[in-house]
Design an enzyme around this catalytic site. Sequence first.
Site, PDB file in Angstrom:
ATOM      1  N   HIS A  81       0.835  -1.196   0.000  1.00 35.28           N
ATOM      2  CA  HIS A  81       0.000   0.000   0.000  1.00 35.28           C
ATOM      3  C   HIS A  81       0.876   1.254   0.000  1.00 35.28           C
ATOM      4  CE1 HIS A  81      -3.150  -2.827   1.278  1.00 35.28           C
ATOM      5  NE2 HIS A  81      -4.025  -1.910   0.911  1.00 35.28           N
ATOM      6  N   LYS A 128      -1.162   4.978   4.551  1.00 30.04           N
ATOM      7  CA  LYS A 128      -2.066   4.043   5.228  1.00 30.04           C
ATOM      8  C   LYS A 128      -1.622   3.875   6.670  1.00 30.04           C
ATOM      9  CE  LYS A 128      -4.094  -0.588   4.735  1.00 30.04           C
ATOM     10  NZ  LYS A 128      -5.464  -0.063   4.951  1.00 30.04           N
TER      11      LYS A 128
END
Length: 249
Positions: A135, A139
Amino acid sequence: MMRVSIVGARGRMGATVVEAVRSAPDMTVALTVDAGDDLGSITPDNTDVAVEFTVPSASLRNVLTLVRSGVSVVVGTTGWTDEGFAAVRDAVDSASRAGQSVVIAPNYALSAVLMERFARQAARYFESVEVIEMHHPDKVDAPSGTALHTARVVAKAREDAGLGAMPDATTGDETSRGQVVDGVHVHAIRLRGLNAHEEVLLGNPGEQLVLRADSFDRSSFMPGVLMAVRSAASGTRPGLTVGLEPLMD
């Protein structure tokens, strides 16, 4: 027209949900709420379903407040625990409004949900399985909720098939082997330029199967979110539903 309110509407995912609801022919945006706004303004008088995309530290409190007010909820915030699921299940099971429901899914991308289904089917046939999730560095949780859910699904499939522990001769400092979730190693990568990606690697002597799902843009989650909203609004699946897969059967 389904009346949909969005909690966390000024966040990246929340703003995308607002646009998706506005574009849906059978939905209308009722209210948009963010940090500092009055969550109590969302009631059954103005909202059929609330979509909650906030942060893990606030999500449980938000969902319980909405359920107790009589509103069905679709939750996209990750970081949920078994205790959180239990609290929501108790709240919605005792809700006074018939057909009230909550959908909590770690991932609303159809590709990711199907990848997890395929991983569950395949896990019983392979000696080794590991999960890698990748990611963007903004995040806040790691591993991702999707990866944790995938690992638990894979572990349950292996247990049901009577498989034992996976081979691993690692000794000494094992921190590089990732987080172990029900016996499955899960690795988290945070890198600028990525969005949301997951791989499940399955291995046997002489062969390997790689399952991968890539979401390149937040718009990839919207078909799943709208599917969950329609399910919650229909009242046909009361109570708590965890994961999007049950809605796809």
